[in-house]
Design a protein around this motif. Structure first.
Motif, PDB file in Angstrom:
ATOM      1  N   THR A 162      33.557  30.904  41.329  1.00  0.00           N
ATOM      2  CA  THR A 162      34.113  31.320  40.037  1.00  0.00           C
ATOM      3  C   THR A 162      34.270  32.828  39.972  1.00  0.00           C
ATOM      4  O   THR A 162      35.286  33.348  39.499  1.00  0.00           O
ATOM      5  CB  THR A 162      33.214  30.834  38.887  1.00  0.00           C
TER       6      THR A 162
ATOM      7  N   TYR B 114      37.337  33.861  41.999  1.00  0.00           N
ATOM      8  CA  TYR B 114      38.590  33.673  41.269  1.00  0.00           C
ATOM      9  C   TYR B 114      38.854  34.838  40.316  1.00  0.00           C
ATOM     10  O   TYR B 114      39.954  35.386  40.262  1.00  0.00           O
ATOM     11  CB  TYR B 114      38.543  32.369  40.464  1.00  0.00           C
ATOM     12  N   ARG B 115      37.814  35.191  39.550  1.00  0.00           N
ATOM     13  CA  ARG B 115      37.984  36.281  38.587  1.00  0.00           C
ATOM     14  C   ARG B 115      38.311  37.595  39.287  1.00  0.00           C
ATOM     15  O   ARG B 115      39.154  38.371  38.831  1.00  0.00           O
ATOM     16  CB  ARG B 115      36.716  36.441  37.739  1.00  0.00           C
TER      17      ARG B 115
END
Length: 237
Positions: free
Chosen positions: A215, A218-219
């Motif tokens: 996650t 992705y950011r």
């Protein structure tokens, strides 16, 4: 990459699995019952099937037996269930399933099961003809020399392996005469683009290589403006 058929009567499960596996570069076909699964299997000849056990019309184990009895079990099948038992899992593997995933399915277990299933059925490359030059393999990359550009004023060369030069369209030099944050962002963008190209767009392997949680990765990529679409692996096999 692979063409994967996801069979599950729950819309949320189908959507979640489709999103995750599409991010990994696979082509996904969805079916919500056995009838749609039969039609999809005949139409697209998937490389892998994720098959739910409990469905309203025909359960997954029955469909698996049907495919096996008709000689249609030409692809690996991973069974899924939120109410499965050991007996159910054993029965499924006896009639042809290669793995059993219990819901809720974690990201790591899903990707590991899919990768292992595809590795088992991946065809081995044919040996090159006698006298033909051998191409580089991934294991050879560590021994490749890293070509660098000639230094110029205000620029520092970026030593990137040949695989990155072929797979990336990003700059291979960084301007040093700029604020530190901008220079760091430029380096990080090229760093992640290099790993995306090297890992054929696999977010899972890039996360492992760079030591970032998926996650967070992705950011970070979105923050840096990395174009994920051009790093997607080819669809189909």
């Amino acid at each position: 990459m692979a063409t994967i058929l996801v069979v599950d009567d729950e819309l949320g499960i189908r959507a979640l699995l489709s999103e995750i596996l599409t991010d990994e570069g696979h082509t996904i076909e969805l079916a919500e019952n056995a009838a749609q699964a039969r039609a999809a299997r005949e139409r697209m000849r998937p490389d892998l099937v994720l098959l739910d056990i409990w469905m309203p019309d025909v359960d997954g184990v029955t469909l698996l037996k049907e495919w096996g009895g008709a000689g249609l079990l030409t692809m690996p099948v991973i069974m899924m269930s939120g109410h499965g038992t050991i007996d159910t899992a054993v029965e499924a593997t006896k009639v042809g399933a290669i793995a059993f995933l219990e819901k809720p399915i974690t990201l790591q277990k899903l990707l590991r099961a899919v990768e292992q299933a595809l590795v088992k059925v991946a065809p081995r490359p044919a040996p090159p003809p006698l006298g033909a030059p051998l191409g580089y393999t991934r294991s050879d990359l560590g021994s490749l020399s890293y070509p660098t550009a000639a230094p110029s004023h205000g620029l520092v060369s970026s030593p990137m392996p040949m695989v990155a030069q072929m797979g990336l369209a990003s700059e291979q030099s960084f301007e040093l005469d700029r604020p530190l944050r901008e220079a760091r962002d430029a380096f990080e963008k090229s760093y992640f683009e290099f790993h995306l190209a090297k890992e054929n767009g696999s977010m899972t392997r890039v996360a492992e290589k760079t030591g970032l949680e998926r996650t967070h990765l992705y950011r970070k990529l979105k923050q840096l403006g990395v174009d994920l679409s051009r790093n997607k692996r080819g669809t189909g096999v």
